[in-house]
Design an enzyme around this catalytic site. Structure first.
Site, PDB file in Angstrom:
ATOM      1  CB  THR A  14    -105.661  15.281  80.190  1.00  0.00           C
ATOM      2  OG1 THR A  14    -106.211  16.295  81.013  1.00  0.00           O
ATOM      3  CG2 THR A  14    -104.202  15.061  80.539  1.00  0.00           C
ATOM      4  CB  VAL A  15    -105.929  10.937  77.631  1.00  0.00           C
ATOM      5  CG1 VAL A  15    -105.307   9.755  76.889  1.00  0.00           C
ATOM      6  CG2 VAL A  15    -105.667  10.802  79.131  1.00  0.00           C
ATOM      7  CB  VAL A  34     -99.767   0.993  60.950  1.00  0.00           C
ATOM      8  CG1 VAL A  34    -101.147   0.644  60.466  1.00  0.00           C
ATOM      9  CG2 VAL A  34     -99.747   1.082  62.464  1.00  0.00           C
ATOM     10  CE  LYS A 105    -109.017   5.561  85.172  1.00  0.00           C
ATOM     11  NZ  LYS A 105    -107.826   6.329  85.055  1.00  0.00           N
ATOM     12  N   GLY A 134    -101.274   3.743  83.106  1.00  0.00           N
ATOM     13  CA  GLY A 134    -100.895   4.824  82.179  1.00  0.00           C
ATOM     14  C   GLY A 134    -100.113   4.282  81.003  1.00  0.00           C
ATOM     15  N   GLY A 187    -102.771  17.229  85.540  1.00  0.00           N
ATOM     16  CA  GLY A 187    -103.622  16.396  84.669  1.00  0.00           C
ATOM     17  C   GLY A 187    -103.612  14.933  85.071  1.00  0.00           C
ATOM     18  CG  ASP A 201    -108.022   5.409  89.135  1.00  0.00           C
ATOM     19  OD1 ASP A 201    -108.623   5.510  88.056  1.00  0.00           O
ATOM     20  OD2 ASP A 201    -106.785   5.205  89.205  1.00  0.00           O
ATOM     21  CE  LYS A 205    -105.722   3.468  86.913  1.00  0.00           C
ATOM     22  NZ  LYS A 205    -104.950   4.584  87.469  1.00  0.00           N
TER      23      LYS A 205
END
Ligand code: NDP
Ligand code: HSE
Length: 434
Positions: A14-15, A34, A105, A134, A187, A201, A205
């Site tokens: 997903t990420v 950059v 995490k 996120g 997701g 989770d 965090k």
């Protein structure tokens, strides 16, 4: 100096696929900002079909050494999830002087100290903005923008999946399981969604945030954790009638001692956190100079999370450009005392079913009184007929009390013959005494 900053990407789920998309869609703007092009050189991914769908089969490998030994790769971006092999891969990368970005995490919360030590040893960068909130840039805010402050409290909604579930249950009355399925499809959920719904989770965090905020190492084992699996549509609806919404809160405070906890809570409907809906997260930070601040945004999901990951990549690329990598090391300078959970304070919502007979309420009130628990309100919600016996469902709201006292009182109450069941006990936060 190479004209390209080379990325080794671990995982295009997903990420990871969101990172690929941002690096493609925003390539020229990123290069401008950059001063170099940022290119994915190699990808470690189990699932070849994911590589194929992104047109990245050539970069794919199932050997981590191919990334580790590639001198054109300066930054390893870890988006596999889970503790192993992610932890080992990150340590190996830092050991070789490669910089690291992760959204993981689990690894950061548990092995942050070890990872920072490995980064220090090679003066490498170790960035993990996406691990909390996120797309919300809260880690950098705590480390840099609010660095002048003594932070007194960090309180937030830091799990998108559970906030999404509670919002849909509250607004549409849908069942817990259906809401969880929708969160998985979108997701948002972890590979093992029990990490979301059991509160682990959020605990990881808030452990990360509290460590940075209070300059002391907090690991998930230091966090008092309760998830949302016991929250029923009935509790949500009673809370609404009383003027509250139910949220999974992550709370870290420092007042003499450090207190870190994750649990569902009734929050007054006019409280800013009550308005945080769906997959959105919000994090309230109170500092002794800045006062109250609040950060809000999408707390999970492909593109929001990838936004934070690519932001970290760009920051490291700039550090490489200016020869200033390794600026931000571990900031856990102190070892602070943790408040034992029995000394936490809160108000409580208690829903219980008792025999509908004279003296029932007096007995219950007596037990609470004997344990220093004072009641703010008692509401009889409905009567029930259970096997021919008339029962009453009661909702009690206590005043601010100590955790140990409420637990002691509940132990006695559960043993009373007039009590059929204690259906739920939920903390009440964010009020004038919260
Ligand atoms: P996914 O499960 O969607 O992606 C992980 C990918 O890595 C999968 O394609 C998986 O392959 C692959 N993979 C896992 N282990 C290995 C391995 N040992 N070797 C090769 N490939 C491997 O996870 P997400 O993208 O959702 O999450 C990634 C990380 O980001 C996690 O740490 C998560 O907690 C974090 N995160 C996720 C957010 C979200 O909204 N999803 C938000 C913030 C953080 P396979 O398909 O075979 O499993
Ligand atoms: N499963 C996590 C959540 C992903 O729902 O918040 C973002 O860390």
């Amino acid at each position: 100096m190479p004209e390209v900053i080379g990325i080794g990407l671990l995982g295009v789920g997903t990420v990871g696929s969101g990172v690929v998309k941002i690096l493609r869609d925003n390539a020229s703007q990123i290069a401008q900002r950059v001063g170099k092009r940022v290119e994915i050189k190699r990808i470690l991914e189990n699932n070849e079909s994911k590589l194929r769908s992104l047109g990245l089969t050539e970069q794919g490998t199932n050997r981590y050494e191919d990334l580790l030994e590639d001198p054109s790769i300066q930054i390893i971006v870890e988006l596999l999830g889970g503790i192993e092999p992610a932890r080992t891969y990150l340590l190996e990368a830092l050991g070789r002087g490669k910089h690291v970005v992760t959204a993981n995490k689990d690894v950061v919360a548990t092995y942050g100290k070890e990872l920072f030590a490995a980064a220090d040893a090679t003066k490498s960068d170790f960035y993990f903005e996406a691990s909390v909130g996120g797309g919300i840039p809260v880690i950098r805010v705590l480390k840099e923008s609010l660095a002048a402050n003594q932070i007194q409290a960090v309180i937030g909604i830091v799990n998108g999946t559970t906030n999404y579930i509670l919002t849909r249950m509250g607004e549409e009355g849908i069942e817990f399981d259906a809401a969880l399925c929708a969160a998985k499809d979108a997701g948002y959920a972890e590979a093992d969604p029990s990490a979301d719904i059991e509160g682990f989770d959020a605990a990881r965090k808030i452990a990360i945030l509290a460590s940075i905020a209070f300059n002391t190492r907090i690991t998930p084992n230091d966090v008092f954790i309760e998830g949302i699996t016991r929250i029923t549509p009935r509790d949500i609806s009673y809370a609404q009638e009383l003027g509250y919404v139910i949220k999974l809160l992550a709370i870290a405070r420092e007042q003499d001692e450090v207190e870190v906890r994750v649990h569902p809570a009734l929050v007054p409907e006019n409280h800013p956190l009550a308005a945080v809906q769906g997959v959105f997260n919000a994090i309230y930070v109170q500092g002794n100079a800045v006062g109250e601040t609040m950060f809000y945004g999408q707390g999970a999901g492909q593109m929001a999370t990838a936004s934070a990951v690519v932001g970290d990549v760009m920051e490291i690329a700039r550090n490489i450009e200016t020869g200033s990598t390794g600026r931000f090391s571990c900031t856990c300078f102190y070892t602070k005392k943790l408040r034992p959970w029995g000394q936490f304070h809160s108000k409580y919502y208690i829903r219980l079913v008792v025999k509908d007979q004279p003296g029932a309420l007096a007995s219950i009130a007596g037990v609470f009184g004997n344990n220093r628990v004072s009641l703010g309100s008692v509401i009889q919600k409905r009567t029930l007929n259970m096997a021919g016996i008339s029962m009453a469902e009661l909702v009690l709201i206590t005043h601010d009390v100590m955790e140990q006292d409420i637990q002691d009182a509940l132990t006695v109450i559960k043993g009373l013959s007039i009590v059929s069941s204690v259906e739920n006990v939920i903390r009440v936060e964010g009020g004038e005494q919260g």
